[in-house]
Motif scaffolding. Sequence first.
Motif, PDB file in Angstrom:
ATOM      1  N   GLU A  47     -28.278 -51.722  94.408  1.00 21.99           N
ATOM      2  CA  GLU A  47     -29.036 -50.840  94.195  1.00 21.99           C
ATOM      3  C   GLU A  47     -28.906 -49.728  93.222  1.00 21.99           C
ATOM      4  O   GLU A  47     -29.928 -49.214  92.473  1.00 21.99           O
ATOM      5  CB  GLU A  47     -29.288 -49.564  95.408  1.00 21.99           C
ATOM      6  CG  GLU A  47     -29.734 -50.438  96.665  1.00 21.99           C
ATOM      7  CD  GLU A  47     -29.627 -49.670  97.871  1.00 21.99           C
ATOM      8  OE1 GLU A  47     -30.542 -48.893  98.199  1.00 21.99           O
ATOM      9  OE2 GLU A  47     -28.469 -49.926  98.552  1.00 21.99           O
ATOM     10  N   LEU A  48     -27.384 -49.487  92.912  1.00 18.27           N
ATOM     11  CA  LEU A  48     -27.057 -48.534  91.791  1.00 18.27           C
ATOM     12  C   LEU A  48     -27.410 -49.226  90.503  1.00 18.27           C
ATOM     13  O   LEU A  48     -27.835 -48.764  89.559  1.00 18.27           O
ATOM     14  CB  LEU A  48     -25.455 -48.715  91.856  1.00 18.27           C
ATOM     15  CG  LEU A  48     -24.819 -48.012  90.703  1.00 18.27           C
ATOM     16  CD1 LEU A  48     -25.221 -46.602  90.375  1.00 18.27           C
ATOM     17  CD2 LEU A  48     -23.132 -48.065  90.805  1.00 18.27           C
ATOM     18  N   GLN A  49     -27.227 -50.819  90.343  1.00 18.05           N
ATOM     19  CA  GLN A  49     -27.601 -51.418  89.019  1.00 18.05           C
ATOM     20  C   GLN A  49     -29.199 -51.170  88.609  1.00 18.05           C
ATOM     21  O   GLN A  49     -29.612 -51.067  87.694  1.00 18.05           O
ATOM     22  CB  GLN A  49     -27.508 -52.979  89.200  1.00 18.05           C
ATOM     23  CG  GLN A  49     -28.000 -53.607  88.097  1.00 18.05           C
ATOM     24  CD  GLN A  49     -27.520 -55.220  88.390  1.00 18.05           C
ATOM     25  OE1 GLN A  49     -28.055 -55.587  89.442  1.00 18.05           O
ATOM     26  NE2 GLN A  49     -27.315 -55.961  87.198  1.00 18.05           N
ATOM     27  N   ILE A  90     -21.869 -54.269  83.715  1.00 16.50           N
ATOM     28  CA  ILE A  90     -21.518 -54.285  85.120  1.00 16.50           C
ATOM     29  C   ILE A  90     -20.645 -55.639  85.554  1.00 16.50           C
ATOM     30  O   ILE A  90     -21.399 -56.502  85.286  1.00 16.50           O
ATOM     31  CB  ILE A  90     -22.700 -53.974  86.003  1.00 16.50           C
ATOM     32  CG1 ILE A  90     -23.365 -52.799  85.433  1.00 16.50           C
ATOM     33  CG2 ILE A  90     -22.261 -53.727  87.409  1.00 16.50           C
ATOM     34  CD1 ILE A  90     -24.487 -52.308  86.441  1.00 16.50           C
ATOM     35  N   ILE A  91     -19.843 -55.164  86.061  1.00 10.23           N
ATOM     36  CA  ILE A  91     -18.863 -56.433  86.848  1.00 10.23           C
ATOM     37  C   ILE A  91     -18.828 -56.125  88.359  1.00 10.23           C
ATOM     38  O   ILE A  91     -18.504 -55.155  88.866  1.00 10.23           O
ATOM     39  CB  ILE A  91     -17.520 -56.545  86.461  1.00 10.23           C
ATOM     40  CG1 ILE A  91     -17.485 -56.668  84.865  1.00 10.23           C
ATOM     41  CG2 ILE A  91     -16.650 -57.544  86.989  1.00 10.23           C
ATOM     42  CD1 ILE A  91     -15.875 -56.642  84.291  1.00 10.23           C
ATOM     43  N   PHE A  92     -19.597 -57.071  88.997  1.00 10.78           N
ATOM     44  CA  PHE A  92     -19.658 -56.847  90.558  1.00 10.78           C
ATOM     45  C   PHE A  92     -18.608 -57.359  91.252  1.00 10.78           C
ATOM     46  O   PHE A  92     -17.924 -58.542  90.581  1.00 10.78           O
ATOM     47  CB  PHE A  92     -20.963 -57.261  91.132  1.00 10.78           C
ATOM     48  CG  PHE A  92     -22.183 -56.602  90.762  1.00 10.78           C
ATOM     49  CD1 PHE A  92     -22.420 -55.463  91.309  1.00 10.78           C
ATOM     50  CD2 PHE A  92     -23.071 -56.962  89.875  1.00 10.78           C
ATOM     51  CE1 PHE A  92     -23.450 -54.545  91.222  1.00 10.78           C
ATOM     52  CE2 PHE A  92     -24.325 -56.193  89.648  1.00 10.78           C
ATOM     53  CZ  PHE A  92     -24.383 -54.956  90.452  1.00 10.78           C
ATOM     54  N   VAL A  93     -17.795 -56.825  92.215  1.00  7.91           N
ATOM     55  CA  VAL A  93     -17.009 -57.489  92.962  1.00  7.91           C
ATOM     56  C   VAL A  93     -17.390 -57.211  94.489  1.00  7.91           C
ATOM     57  O   VAL A  93     -17.866 -56.113  94.917  1.00  7.91           O
ATOM     58  CB  VAL A  93     -15.598 -56.908  92.705  1.00  7.91           C
ATOM     59  CG1 VAL A  93     -14.931 -57.117  91.370  1.00  7.91           C
ATOM     60  CG2 VAL A  93     -15.448 -55.272  93.170  1.00  7.91           C
ATOM     61  N   THR A  94     -17.031 -58.318  95.285  1.00  2.04           N
ATOM     62  CA  THR A  94     -17.562 -58.216  96.713  1.00  2.04           C
ATOM     63  C   THR A  94     -16.505 -59.296  97.469  1.00  2.04           C
ATOM     64  O   THR A  94     -16.066 -60.112  97.362  1.00  2.04           O
ATOM     65  CB  THR A  94     -18.842 -58.498  96.762  1.00  2.04           C
ATOM     66  OG1 THR A  94     -19.093 -58.734  97.968  1.00  2.04           O
ATOM     67  CG2 THR A  94     -19.328 -60.030  96.305  1.00  2.04           C
ATOM     68  N   GLN A 102     -29.226 -62.691  91.648  1.00  2.00           N
ATOM     69  CA  GLN A 102     -29.965 -61.232  91.708  1.00  2.00           C
ATOM     70  C   GLN A 102     -29.464 -60.484  90.768  1.00  2.00           C
ATOM     71  O   GLN A 102     -30.047 -59.904  89.958  1.00  2.00           O
ATOM     72  CB  GLN A 102     -30.186 -60.687  93.100  1.00  2.00           C
ATOM     73  CG  GLN A 102     -30.801 -59.373  93.013  1.00  2.00           C
ATOM     74  CD  GLN A 102     -31.222 -58.680  94.469  1.00  2.00           C
ATOM     75  OE1 GLN A 102     -30.993 -59.385  95.471  1.00  2.00           O
ATOM     76  NE2 GLN A 102     -31.517 -57.421  94.298  1.00  2.00           N
ATOM     77  N   ALA A 103     -27.991 -60.238  90.966  1.00  2.00           N
ATOM     78  CA  ALA A 103     -27.124 -59.509  90.003  1.00  2.00           C
ATOM     79  C   ALA A 103     -27.176 -59.889  88.719  1.00  2.00           C
ATOM     80  O   ALA A 103     -27.356 -59.188  87.771  1.00  2.00           O
ATOM     81  CB  ALA A 103     -25.698 -59.371  90.416  1.00  2.00           C
ATOM     82  N   MET A 104     -27.247 -61.142  88.297  1.00  2.00           N
ATOM     83  CA  MET A 104     -26.986 -61.815  86.970  1.00  2.00           C
ATOM     84  C   MET A 104     -28.322 -61.523  86.398  1.00  2.00           C
ATOM     85  O   MET A 104     -28.571 -61.510  85.126  1.00  2.00           O
ATOM     86  CB  MET A 104     -26.623 -63.227  87.100  1.00  2.00           C
ATOM     87  CG  MET A 104     -25.076 -63.262  87.615  1.00  2.00           C
ATOM     88  SD  MET A 104     -23.751 -62.561  87.006  1.00  2.00           S
ATOM     89  CE  MET A 104     -23.677 -63.404  85.575  1.00  2.00           C
ATOM     90  N   LYS A 105     -29.528 -62.049  87.075  1.00  2.00           N
ATOM     91  CA  LYS A 105     -30.626 -62.073  86.547  1.00  2.00           C
ATOM     92  C   LYS A 105     -31.111 -60.370  85.935  1.00  2.00           C
ATOM     93  O   LYS A 105     -31.798 -60.147  85.167  1.00  2.00           O
ATOM     94  CB  LYS A 105     -31.828 -62.089  87.365  1.00  2.00           C
ATOM     95  CG  LYS A 105     -31.893 -63.571  87.735  1.00  2.00           C
ATOM     96  CD  LYS A 105     -33.073 -64.032  88.542  1.00  2.00           C
ATOM     97  CE  LYS A 105     -33.369 -65.515  88.518  1.00  2.00           C
ATOM     98  NZ  LYS A 105     -34.510 -66.016  89.456  1.00  2.00           N
ATOM     99  N   ASP A 152     -20.470 -60.065  85.143  1.00  2.00           N
ATOM    100  CA  ASP A 152     -19.711 -60.956  85.849  1.00  2.00           C
ATOM    101  C   ASP A 152     -19.869 -60.467  87.410  1.00  2.00           C
ATOM    102  O   ASP A 152     -20.407 -59.349  87.894  1.00  2.00           O
ATOM    103  CB  ASP A 152     -18.335 -61.145  85.384  1.00  2.00           C
ATOM    104  CG  ASP A 152     -17.762 -62.357  85.252  1.00  2.00           C
ATOM    105  OD1 ASP A 152     -18.187 -63.279  86.088  1.00  2.00           O
ATOM    106  OD2 ASP A 152     -17.013 -62.468  84.516  1.00  2.00           O
ATOM    107  N   PHE A 153     -19.296 -61.634  88.154  1.00  2.00           N
ATOM    108  CA  PHE A 153     -19.598 -61.492  89.870  1.00  2.00           C
ATOM    109  C   PHE A 153     -18.282 -62.023  90.212  1.00  2.00           C
ATOM    110  O   PHE A 153     -18.196 -63.322  90.136  1.00  2.00           O
ATOM    111  CB  PHE A 153     -20.766 -62.052  90.321  1.00  2.00           C
ATOM    112  CG  PHE A 153     -21.248 -61.761  91.511  1.00  2.00           C
ATOM    113  CD1 PHE A 153     -22.178 -60.741  91.689  1.00  2.00           C
ATOM    114  CD2 PHE A 153     -20.603 -62.247  92.662  1.00  2.00           C
ATOM    115  CE1 PHE A 153     -22.831 -60.435  92.994  1.00  2.00           C
ATOM    116  CE2 PHE A 153     -20.947 -61.859  93.995  1.00  2.00           C
ATOM    117  CZ  PHE A 153     -22.155 -60.632  94.080  1.00  2.00           C
ATOM    118  N   LEU A 154     -17.325 -61.206  90.739  1.00  2.00           N
ATOM    119  CA  LEU A 154     -15.941 -61.794  91.212  1.00  2.00           C
ATOM    120  C   LEU A 154     -16.024 -61.551  92.741  1.00  2.00           C
ATOM    121  O   LEU A 154     -16.455 -60.574  93.373  1.00  2.00           O
ATOM    122  CB  LEU A 154     -14.964 -60.945  90.590  1.00  2.00           C
ATOM    123  CG  LEU A 154     -14.870 -60.973  88.974  1.00  2.00           C
ATOM    124  CD1 LEU A 154     -13.763 -60.503  88.683  1.00  2.00           C
ATOM    125  CD2 LEU A 154     -14.968 -62.592  88.489  1.00  2.00           C
TER     126      LEU A 154
END
Length: 221
Positions: free
Chosen positions: A82-84, A96-100, A110-113, A118-120
């Motif tokens: 949502e922040l993105q 933005i690099i997402f971590v979860t 969804q995040a990459m599109k 990156d997504f870690l």
Amino acid sequence: MNTQAHLNDALTDTSPLVYVVDDDASVREAIAGLLASVGVAVEPYASAVSLLHRLKTLESESAQLPNCLIVDVRMPGVGGLELQQVLTTSGVRVPIIFVTGHGDVEMTVQAMKAGARDFLSKPFRDQHLIDAVRSALMHDRADREAMHMQRDLRSRYESLTVREQKVFSLVARGLMNKQIASELNLSEITVKVHRRQLMTKMKAKSFAELVKMEERIQTSR
């Protein structure tokens, strides 16, 4: 080449600044300590809302604007995705690099599109995060340089008189001096003078470069 040297390659004239948004204080502290060890300053935020409040206080050219965001996907209230979306809608351009700890394929896609760098998944290796930050900083530097060049180009264009802008447009369309003179009801000598002024004011080294400048100006409108 060591990690510090790698990161130095990604820096701008000032030290890089990364905002970390995670509701887990231990995660914020761990990331801040890791990045500090390789020369990257961190501002930690416990929620997306606190980050948005901070960004509202900053000017568009502020040195305190982040070069990269590290954001937890799942947080109370406003989550990372949502922040993105809010940042994108607001025109805030920052990698933005997402971590979860709860990542899945659909969330990653969804995040990459939406433009995530990156997504870690937690727990992630320190080197993986450092590499992701380095890549994001390089992307941010290139993006800021491109924006600066576009603003500079726009400033040069706005220094032209209305007639010079018309000549610029016709020159870029490939019209000869005689054709431009007929189109604007001018003498060929006057057109030649305007062309020289165009080259000087736009700082173009060649006709081909002048045409490319006009294309970039039109694209940015």
